[in-house]
Structure formats: C-alpha cells, structure tokens
Design an enzyme around this catalytic site. Structure first.
Site, PDB file in Angstrom:
ATOM      1  CB  ALA A  67      41.163  40.094  46.357  1.00 21.26           C
ATOM      2  N   GLY A 112      40.845  42.720  41.859  1.00 24.43           N
ATOM      3  CA  GLY A 112      39.501  43.000  42.369  1.00 24.43           C
ATOM      4  C   GLY A 112      39.148  44.482  42.315  1.00 24.43           C
ATOM      5  CD  GLU A 115      37.678  40.676  39.294  1.00 24.51           C
ATOM      6  OE1 GLU A 115      38.408  40.533  40.302  1.00 24.51           O
ATOM      7  OE2 GLU A 115      36.957  39.774  38.848  1.00 24.51           O
ATOM      8  CD  GLU A 135      42.782  39.281  39.110  1.00 23.18           C
ATOM      9  OE1 GLU A 135      43.324  39.702  38.060  1.00 23.18           O
ATOM     10  OE2 GLU A 135      41.845  39.871  39.664  1.00 23.18           O
TER      11      GLU A 135
END
Ligand code: COA
Length: 261
Positions: A67, A112, A115, A135
């Site tokens: 992200a 992300g 993911e 993270e």
C-alpha cells in the site's frame, strides 16, 4: 470500456492482462490505484471476450511494493477502517472472480502487494520475486485480507512467521512453502503465466468458476456446509450444456468445444 491511468488492461486470445502501472513508486497501491483495480475487475467480469486474467506489475522490479505508505502515513483511525475496507472489497472481488486469476509476480510483492497475490487463485513467480508482509515494521498489520488468506494458503505457523518477523522470502522459498505455484526466469514469466492460463481455459468455464467458488467459500464454512455447497453445485453442473459436451467429447474421443452455458 473505462479509461484507467494507474492500471493497464489488455486482452488477447481471451486472456486479460491487468497490470498495476506506477513503476516509479514500485507499483505501490494508492487509493486511486485500488479503485481502478476494482473497476477493471468489474469490467473483466462483464466481458464475454475474457476467460481468465493475469495480474502483474509494470516494470522489472516490483509486482506491487505494498500500500502507498505516503498515503497511509496521513490516516487516522476512521480513515484506517475505510482504507482497509476498500482494499478488502476489491481483493475479495478478485478472490471470488468466476474467471481464474493468476498473479504473475515479477518482483517485490510486499504488504498489500503480497496480499494482492494471495487474493489471486494461482501465483507464478519470477526467480527475482520477493514476498513479505512487513507491516509490523510500520506499526500496522496486513489490512487487505492477508491475515486470513496467508494462513489458509501456507498454514498458520508459516504465516505468522512471515507476519511477525516481517522478513522477505525469495521465490524458491515461496515455492517451497506453497505460496508460489511455479517459479520461472523473469524473461519467461508472462509466457509461463499465459501457458498456464491457456491450459486452464481449455476446460469448461462454468466448472472453472464453480470450482473456485467451492474451494474459496468451502474453506470459510463448516465441512458439512462446504460439502452441501459442493454437491449442490455438482448437481447444477449436470444441467449445463458444457457437461454434456465435455462427456460426449470424451466418449467420441475428440476435444470438447465449451460454450459456457
Ligand atoms: N509506498 C509508497 N512508496 C513506495 C512504496 C510504498 N509501499 N514502496 C516503494 N515506494 C517508492 C519509494 O518511496 C521510492 O519513491 P521516490 O523515488 O519518490 O523516493 C520509489 O518507490 C523506489 O523505491 P526505493 O525504496 O527507492 O527502492 P529500493 O530498491 O531502495 O527498495 C523496497 C525497494 C521494496 C525494499 C523498498 O521500496 C520498500 O521497503 N518499500 C516499502 C515496502 C513496504 O513496507 N510495504 C508494505 C506497505 S504496507
């Protein structure tokens, strides 16, 4: 067809290639990119000329490096919930796509990005790919479904090892633990993903979609509920033209011509 600026969508021979296109930021997912991914997935679902999708990142360095930390750094708790829910919604639409989605992981798949690869049905990695959920280094946890999907794919012990150490693993290690389905040299990555998809698309499209649904939803249910779903969808397939064609073609020793009906 929609216009996209942070993703690219190309279709050839019934295979869509959806690429995250922010190479100068290692394809980090800012809000606009996630929204465009969601729109593109919706467009693909409605397109009769697409049977399957290959998801990748533009450039040779990154699939998606996570992200967008510059955006995340500004969030408060209420935005945090919204950021997470938006990504969860889009990634869930990929996971539940009736059309198979293969991640062609061409480099960093972190946070992300990891993911996103986990939400795809299969993962083909280049030898240069690196996977990780870093993270906790930033004081957050994976928020796009990674805490649920990684344990389901590699088991809880290995998933927690990745989540708690924040260490990156290379493609061979990802293959060893079942995170990558296949590892190939970077130059061969897209051809390998396309070859895998071409093989998949020879099969009955309705059956492909329902196999994805059973495997995905089935793992989220009790065994009894999952078995009921499986038998009901098995029965549903017995009403399709595709089942008649698949079985007749076998008995007639010819290749099946599926219509998706
Ligand atoms: N969010 C925002 N920007 C990112 C990013 C991310 N997740 N990952 C990389 N970038 C940007 C960098 O800020 C840099 O931008 P700049 O040129 O404007 O400064 C550019 O992409 C290139 O990255 P850089 O860090 O210079 O490349 P590198 O080869 O030195 O390192 C990584 C590569 C992947 C190891 C490093 O970029 C990194 O650790 N990224 C963050 C990974 C992460 O924690 N992801 C989880 C987020 S929840």
């Amino acid at each position: 067809m929609a216009e996209y600026s942070n993703v690219k969508l190309e279709v050839q021979d019934r295979i869509a290639t959806l690429s995250v296109n922010r190479p100068d930021k290692l394809n980090a997912l800012n809000e606009q990119t996630i929204r465009e991914l969601g729109q593109a997935v919706e467009e693909i679902a409605g397109r009769d000329d697409v049977g399957g999708v290959i998801l990748t990142g533009v450039g040779e360095k990154a699939f998606v490096a996570g992200a967008d930390i510059a955006e995340l750094a500004k969030m408060g708790p209420v935005d945090g919930i919204e950021v997470s829910r938006l990504g969860q919604r889009v990634f869930r639409s990929i996971e539940l796509s009736r059309k198979p989605v293969i991640a062609a992981v061409n480099g960093f798949a972190l946070g992300g990005g990891c993911e996103l690869a986990l939400a795809c049905h299969l993962r083909v990695a280049s030898e240069s790919a690196k996977f990780g959920l870093p993270e906790v280094k930033l004081g957050i946890i994976p928020g796009y479904g990674g805490t649920l999907r990684l344990p389901r794919i590699v088991g809880k012990g290995r998933a927690l090892e990745l989540m708690l150490t924040a260490d990156m693993i290379d493609a061979q290690e990802a293959y060893r633990i079942g995170l990558a389905n296949k590892v190939v040299p970077l130059a061969e990555l897209m051809d390998a993903a396309r070859a895998m998809m071409k093989g998949i698309l020879k099969n009955g499209p309705v059956a492909l979609g329902l196999a994805i649904e059973c495997a995905t939803r089935g793992m989220e249910m009790s065994v009894d509920d999952g078995l009921a779903l499986e038998s009901n969808l098995f029965g549903l397939l017995a009403s399709t033209t595709d089942m008649r064609e698949g079985m007749t073609a076998f008995l007639e020793k010819r290749r099946a011509e599926f219509t998706g009906r």
